[in-house]
Scaffold this motif. Sequence first.
Motif, PDB file in Angstrom:
ATOM      1  N   ARG A  19       0.843  -1.027  -0.054  1.00 12.77           N
ATOM      2  CA  ARG A  19      -0.001   0.035  -0.046  1.00 12.77           C
ATOM      3  C   ARG A  19       0.838   1.167  -0.220  1.00 12.77           C
ATOM      4  O   ARG A  19       1.558   1.459   0.807  1.00 12.77           O
ATOM      5  CB  ARG A  19      -1.084   0.075   1.236  1.00 12.77           C
ATOM      6  CG  ARG A  19      -1.992   1.161   1.056  1.00 12.77           C
ATOM      7  CD  ARG A  19      -3.008   1.246   2.096  1.00 12.77           C
ATOM      8  NE  ARG A  19      -2.455   1.766   3.328  1.00 12.77           N
ATOM      9  CZ  ARG A  19      -3.332   2.247   4.297  1.00 12.77           C
ATOM     10  NH1 ARG A  19      -4.823   2.544   3.964  1.00 12.77           N
ATOM     11  NH2 ARG A  19      -2.621   3.107   5.260  1.00 12.77           N
ATOM     12  N   ILE A  51      -8.143   9.758  -9.241  1.00 15.23           N
ATOM     13  CA  ILE A  51      -9.380   9.999  -8.476  1.00 15.23           C
ATOM     14  C   ILE A  51      -9.575  11.276  -8.542  1.00 15.23           C
ATOM     15  O   ILE A  51      -8.868  12.311  -8.358  1.00 15.23           O
ATOM     16  CB  ILE A  51      -9.457   9.323  -7.053  1.00 15.23           C
ATOM     17  CG1 ILE A  51     -10.286   9.453  -6.143  1.00 15.23           C
ATOM     18  CG2 ILE A  51      -8.122  10.032  -6.419  1.00 15.23           C
ATOM     19  CD1 ILE A  51     -10.351   8.856  -5.076  1.00 15.23           C
ATOM     20  N   ARG A  55     -14.269  11.632  -6.215  1.00 13.39           N
ATOM     21  CA  ARG A  55     -14.044  10.341  -5.792  1.00 13.39           C
ATOM     22  C   ARG A  55     -14.349   9.455  -7.027  1.00 13.39           C
ATOM     23  O   ARG A  55     -14.382   8.141  -6.668  1.00 13.39           O
ATOM     24  CB  ARG A  55     -14.511  10.056  -4.515  1.00 13.39           C
ATOM     25  CG  ARG A  55     -14.219  10.562  -3.126  1.00 13.39           C
ATOM     26  CD  ARG A  55     -14.884  10.133  -2.098  1.00 13.39           C
ATOM     27  NE  ARG A  55     -14.589  11.122  -0.941  1.00 13.39           N
ATOM     28  CZ  ARG A  55     -13.338  10.655  -0.350  1.00 13.39           C
ATOM     29  NH1 ARG A  55     -12.713   9.621  -0.489  1.00 13.39           N
ATOM     30  NH2 ARG A  55     -13.148  11.502   0.914  1.00 13.39           N
ATOM     31  N   THR A  57     -13.077   7.252  -9.778  1.00 12.93           N
ATOM     32  CA  THR A  57     -11.546   6.703 -10.093  1.00 12.93           C
ATOM     33  C   THR A  57     -11.646   6.124 -11.351  1.00 12.93           C
ATOM     34  O   THR A  57     -12.326   5.596 -12.177  1.00 12.93           O
ATOM     35  CB  THR A  57     -11.387   5.507  -9.083  1.00 12.93           C
ATOM     36  OG1 THR A  57     -12.672   4.424  -9.295  1.00 12.93           O
ATOM     37  CG2 THR A  57     -11.559   6.364  -7.709  1.00 12.93           C
ATOM     38  N   THR A  68      -6.161  -0.453  -6.184  1.00 13.15           N
ATOM     39  CA  THR A  68      -7.343   0.652  -5.673  1.00 13.15           C
ATOM     40  C   THR A  68      -6.819   1.682  -5.291  1.00 13.15           C
ATOM     41  O   THR A  68      -5.914   1.872  -4.471  1.00 13.15           O
ATOM     42  CB  THR A  68      -8.229  -0.059  -4.807  1.00 13.15           C
ATOM     43  OG1 THR A  68      -8.600  -1.518  -4.987  1.00 13.15           O
ATOM     44  CG2 THR A  68      -9.456   0.812  -4.290  1.00 13.15           C
ATOM     45  N   SER A  70      -7.462   5.549  -3.394  1.00 13.17           N
ATOM     46  CA  SER A  70      -8.640   6.035  -2.604  1.00 13.17           C
ATOM     47  C   SER A  70      -7.797   7.113  -1.963  1.00 13.17           C
ATOM     48  O   SER A  70      -6.538   7.357  -2.106  1.00 13.17           O
ATOM     49  CB  SER A  70      -8.846   4.999  -1.444  1.00 13.17           C
ATOM     50  OG  SER A  70      -7.580   4.508  -0.672  1.00 13.17           O
ATOM     51  N   ARG A  71      -8.615   8.031  -1.261  1.00 17.81           N
ATOM     52  CA  ARG A  71      -8.075   9.166  -0.556  1.00 17.81           C
ATOM     53  C   ARG A  71      -8.916   9.397   0.961  1.00 17.81           C
ATOM     54  O   ARG A  71      -9.929   9.224   0.886  1.00 17.81           O
ATOM     55  CB  ARG A  71      -8.211  10.479  -1.371  1.00 17.81           C
ATOM     56  CG  ARG A  71      -9.971  10.837  -1.699  1.00 17.81           C
ATOM     57  CD  ARG A  71     -10.066  11.883  -2.890  1.00 17.81           C
ATOM     58  NE  ARG A  71      -9.213  13.241  -2.650  1.00 17.81           N
ATOM     59  CZ  ARG A  71      -9.124  13.664  -3.733  1.00 17.81           C
ATOM     60  NH1 ARG A  71      -9.236  13.612  -4.871  1.00 17.81           N
ATOM     61  NH2 ARG A  71      -8.490  14.922  -3.331  1.00 17.81           N
ATOM     62  N   ASP A  72      -7.964  10.072   1.702  1.00 16.32           N
ATOM     63  CA  ASP A  72      -8.540  10.329   2.989  1.00 16.32           C
ATOM     64  C   ASP A  72      -8.461  11.849   3.357  1.00 16.32           C
ATOM     65  O   ASP A  72      -7.336  12.389   3.384  1.00 16.32           O
ATOM     66  CB  ASP A  72      -7.734   9.637   4.169  1.00 16.32           C
ATOM     67  CG  ASP A  72      -8.281   9.680   5.514  1.00 16.32           C
ATOM     68  OD1 ASP A  72      -9.000  10.830   5.665  1.00 16.32           O
ATOM     69  OD2 ASP A  72      -8.241   8.957   6.408  1.00 16.32           O
ATOM     70  N   LEU A  78      -3.435  10.239  -0.069  1.00 15.15           N
ATOM     71  CA  LEU A  78      -3.903   9.579  -0.910  1.00 15.15           C
ATOM     72  C   LEU A  78      -3.240   8.169  -0.847  1.00 15.15           C
ATOM     73  O   LEU A  78      -1.902   8.048  -0.610  1.00 15.15           O
ATOM     74  CB  LEU A  78      -3.425  10.288  -2.444  1.00 15.15           C
ATOM     75  CG  LEU A  78      -3.876   9.371  -3.718  1.00 15.15           C
ATOM     76  CD1 LEU A  78      -4.913   9.737  -4.062  1.00 15.15           C
ATOM     77  CD2 LEU A  78      -2.723   9.814  -4.855  1.00 15.15           C
ATOM     78  N   TYR A  79      -3.893   7.166  -1.459  1.00 13.55           N
ATOM     79  CA  TYR A  79      -3.408   5.685  -1.266  1.00 13.55           C
ATOM     80  C   TYR A  79      -3.426   4.972  -2.484  1.00 13.55           C
ATOM     81  O   TYR A  79      -4.234   5.363  -3.413  1.00 13.55           O
ATOM     82  CB  TYR A  79      -4.288   4.865  -0.093  1.00 13.55           C
ATOM     83  CG  TYR A  79      -4.355   5.694   1.253  1.00 13.55           C
ATOM     84  CD1 TYR A  79      -5.508   6.301   1.508  1.00 13.55           C
ATOM     85  CD2 TYR A  79      -3.054   5.439   2.052  1.00 13.55           C
ATOM     86  CE1 TYR A  79      -5.445   7.027   2.878  1.00 13.55           C
ATOM     87  CE2 TYR A  79      -3.150   6.097   3.153  1.00 13.55           C
ATOM     88  CZ  TYR A  79      -4.047   6.779   3.632  1.00 13.55           C
ATOM     89  OH  TYR A  79      -4.252   7.505   4.889  1.00 13.55           O
ATOM     90  N   GLN A  81      -3.616   0.755  -2.997  1.00 13.26           N
ATOM     91  CA  GLN A  81      -3.600  -0.444  -2.648  1.00 13.26           C
ATOM     92  C   GLN A  81      -3.233  -1.400  -3.703  1.00 13.26           C
ATOM     93  O   GLN A  81      -3.760  -1.473  -4.858  1.00 13.26           O
ATOM     94  CB  GLN A  81      -4.990  -0.885  -1.924  1.00 13.26           C
ATOM     95  CG  GLN A  81      -4.841  -2.253  -1.533  1.00 13.26           C
ATOM     96  CD  GLN A  81      -3.888  -2.788  -0.360  1.00 13.26           C
ATOM     97  OE1 GLN A  81      -3.643  -1.958   0.487  1.00 13.26           O
ATOM     98  NE2 GLN A  81      -2.997  -3.627  -0.484  1.00 13.26           N
TER      99      GLN A  81
END
Length: 120
Positions: A19, A51, A55, A57, A68, A70-72, A78-79, A81
């Motif tokens: 990740r 993204i 959101r 993608t 995958t 994703s973002r927080d 930002l991530y 996986q």
Amino acid sequence: QVQLVESGGGSVQAGGSLRLSCAASGFSASGYCMGWFRQAPGKEREGVARITGGRTTTYADSVKGRFTISRDNAKNTLYLQMNSLKPEDTAMYYCAAKTTSYCLGEFSYWGQGTLVTVSS
């Protein structure tokens, strides 16, 4: 000053997972398009995943179903996986950001990269 700092790269065997994280500072990334790119030795840089601020993608065909994004927004992070890694995923991975919600056009900000090595 805008900074993007990637982490989480490393060496893994084929079939493994990693990740990646990208911590943004100097601006609030929420609402903006962000993406992951990679560059393998001797090859051109390619887009891996994006993204939008909303959101939505998108993924490169080569990673669909395995990666995958994703973002927080609370963490301004930002991530990516990455599962079922293959040797052809070996590359320097870069985080990038735009100052628009949509992901068309050039990215304005880039991180320094984190190296992912996948052995067979």
